[in-house]
Design a protein around this motif. Structure first.
Motif, short mmCIF file in Angstrom:
data_model
loop_
_atom_site.label_atom_id
_atom_site.label_comp_id
_atom_site.label_asym_id
_atom_site.label_seq_id
_atom_site.Cartn_x
_atom_site.Cartn_y
_atom_site.Cartn_z
N ILE A 27 -34.87 14.71 -1.83
CA ILE A 27 -33.86 15.55 -2.47
C ILE A 27 -32.48 15.27 -1.84
O ILE A 27 -31.49 15.88 -2.23
CB ILE A 27 -34.19 17.07 -2.40
CG1 ILE A 27 -34.33 17.53 -0.95
CG2 ILE A 27 -35.45 17.38 -3.21
CD1 ILE A 27 -34.55 19.04 -0.81
N ASP A 28 -32.46 14.36 -0.89
CA ASP A 28 -31.21 13.90 -0.27
C ASP A 28 -30.41 15.06 0.32
O ASP A 28 -30.99 15.90 0.99
CB ASP A 28 -30.36 13.12 -1.29
CG ASP A 28 -31.08 11.88 -1.78
OD1 ASP A 28 -31.82 11.28 -0.98
OD2 ASP A 28 -30.90 11.51 -2.95
N GLU A 29 -29.10 15.11 0.03
CA GLU A 29 -28.25 16.10 0.71
C GLU A 29 -28.60 17.53 0.32
O GLU A 29 -28.21 18.48 0.99
CB GLU A 29 -26.77 15.80 0.49
CG GLU A 29 -26.22 16.12 -0.89
CD GLU A 29 -26.58 15.07 -1.94
OE1 GLU A 29 -27.24 14.07 -1.59
OE2 GLU A 29 -26.20 15.27 -3.10
N ARG A 30 -29.38 17.69 -0.75
CA ARG A 30 -29.77 19.05 -1.13
C ARG A 30 -30.66 19.69 -0.06
O ARG A 30 -30.90 20.89 -0.06
CB ARG A 30 -30.50 19.03 -2.48
CG ARG A 30 -29.56 18.82 -3.65
CD ARG A 30 -30.31 18.62 -4.96
NE ARG A 30 -31.06 17.37 -4.96
CZ ARG A 30 -31.72 16.88 -6.01
NH1 ARG A 30 -31.74 17.56 -7.14
NH2 ARG A 30 -32.35 15.74 -5.95
N ILE A 31 -31.13 18.85 0.87
CA ILE A 31 -31.96 19.38 1.95
C ILE A 31 -31.17 20.38 2.78
O ILE A 31 -31.72 21.32 3.34
CB ILE A 31 -32.53 18.22 2.82
CG1 ILE A 31 -33.76 18.69 3.58
CG2 ILE A 31 -31.48 17.67 3.78
CD1 ILE A 31 -34.91 17.75 3.57
#
Ligand code: SF4
Ligand code: SF4
Ligand code: FES
Lengths: 184, 254
Positions: A27-31
């Motif tokens: 989820i990339d930067e949504r983490i």
């Protein structure tokens, strides 16, 4: 939001390949947003081995191929308000379930005695008290405990996991668009 | 010109040419009725029951039932869709469907219908029945784990190819796709250009060496739900009266 008001989430990989967990990390930067919404309890992501309290959401990767998987899955059911099967292994058995049409003895013989790359003069099949007993078949999670939501996919895409989690954590219905529910 | 037969499907007025079945009239009118064994160009077979509608409250398969004047057909109802879901779920637990490595994935009608009905996991217990694979032919593969016994290949081989390569043996849970030879597909007169190989709705009857040719994202049902082609494209020159061009009531009354 203080740590106490955040939703608690636990995850596990049973008879899976960790691909679903990888997809979650995808989820990339949504983490960072996820870290705002939840704290992780028992999970391979933080390496917490035992539940530290009641959890709102449990994510189950993989079905049950041995008694240890069953024990962990039951423990998750006991500690989590909502259990979600993520990935085809949890929802239908997946690749490990390819053995389900072959009798267990034949599988063990092929793996430990007769397989073309096997060197095992004593013909012994691993059988140690430390080893969890293998089940006759691989079972999807919902054939062992009650599962509240299923997110199929091999693995489910990062977007699928994200959308479903955000809906749950913000008390919205989990209604995924057509593109996000796929079996491959 | 023969006047059309008019009736309603889910309250919408449709017109059928004499001899047309309900599903054919629905297709022309842009109403998608879910189906698996039905395929335009093949004789109706009526085995999968997915296309079941009610006519005047009584259930019947719309792929075999001729349209008739004034009938009231219901298709998109909660009850019928619930039955359709159950039928699809049964197919998934009776076969062994590993979509994650199936060459048909993304182009599979069974899978696409499951997507359409929002099935995320079947509510029935998996059967894990053993089914055979026949890879004897150098260019064609039969994987009976995925066969839904729709008989499309049986009909196409017989009626379009003029052969009879495929048939069924056994009954009930033991029913299986058989080939017209002692044992193996390679012993039949099947040919890789046979039309029978184009009609399988699932990944049970496949040409070898072409799997995974279309990348994920570009396959038939990756973005478009099954039935969109029926629902999306009105018949050419459709005047909007709900009738197909050749039986349009508006042009007739002009
Ligand atoms: S035939 Fe269709 S449903 Fe079956 S494994 Fe292949 S893609 Fe999935
Ligand atoms: S092989 Fe395909 S077309 Fe033939 S009966 Fe099975 S599912 Fe139908
Ligand atoms: S489509 Fe009508 S019974 Fe199969």
């Amino acid at each position: 939001m203080g740590e106490n008001q955040k939703a608690r989430i636990a995850t596990t990989s049973l008879a899976g390949c960790f691909g679903c967990h990888m997809s979650l990390l995808d989820i990339d930067e949504r983490i960072l947003q996820l870290a705002e919404l939840v704290v992780f309890d028992k999970s391979p992501i933080n390496d917490i081995k035992q539940f530290t309290g009641r959890c709102d959401v449990g994510l189950i990767e993989g079905g049950c191929c041995n008694e240890h998987n069953v024990e962990v899955l039951r423990d998750f059911r006991k500690h989590c308000d909502i259990l979600i099967s993520i990935g085809d292994c949890a929802t239908m058995g997946g690749i490990p379930a390819l053995r389900n049409t072959v009798p267990l003895q034949e599988c063990l013989d092929e793996a430990y005695r007769d397989g073309p790359s096997v060197h095992n003069p004593s013909g012994m099949i691993p059988n140690d008290v430390e080893l969890p007993l293998i089940l006759d078949k691989v079972y999807p999670a919902h054939e062992v405990v009650k599962i509240d939501y299923h997110l199929p996919g091999c693995p489910p895409s990062a977007d699928t996991l994200w959308e479903a989690l955000v809906a749950l954590l913000t008390a919205k219905p989990v209604e995924l668009p057509y593109e996000l529910v796929k079996y491959d | 010109m023969t006047p059309g037969i008019t009736f309603t499907i889910d309250g919408k007025q449709v017109t059928a040419a004499p001899g047309q079945t309900i599903i054919e009239a629905a297709d022309t009118a842009g109403i998608y009725i879910p189906r698996l064994c039905h395929k335009p160009g093949l004789e109706p077979f009526g085995s999968c029951r997915l296309c079941t509608v009610t006519v005047g409250g009584r259930p019947c398969s719309s792929c075999t039932q001729p349209a008739a004047e004034g009938i009231v057909v219901e298709s998109d109802t909660d009850e019928l869709n619930e039955h359709r879901r159950a039928l699809l779920e049964m197919l998934f637990v009776e076969g062994n469907h590993f979509c994650m490595f199936c060459e048909k994935s993304g182009n599979c009608e069974l899978q696409a219908l499951a997507y359409k009905f929002g099935i995320t996991a079947p509510s029935f217990t998996y059967q894990w029945q053993k089914h055979d694979v026949d890879a004897s032919h150098p260019q064609i593969l039969i994987d009976r784990n995925r066969c839904i016994l729709c008989a499309r290949c049986v009909r196409a081989s017989q009626d379009l190819d003029g052969k009879s390569v495929f048939g069924f043996v056994g009954r009930g849970p033991n029913k299986r796709l058989a080939v017209n030879a002692e044992a193996r597909l390679s012993d039949t007169n099947v040919d890789v250009t046979d039309e029978a190989l184009d009609v399988c709705p699932v990944g049970a009857l496949l040409r070898k060496h072409v799997g995974y040719k279309v990348p994920i994202g570009k396959r038939q049902f990756d973005h478009t739900p099954i039935g969109s082609d029926v629902e999306g494209e009105p018949a050419p020159d459709d005047c909007g009266c709900g009738g197909a061009e050749n039986v349009c009531q508006c042009t007739q009354s002009e």
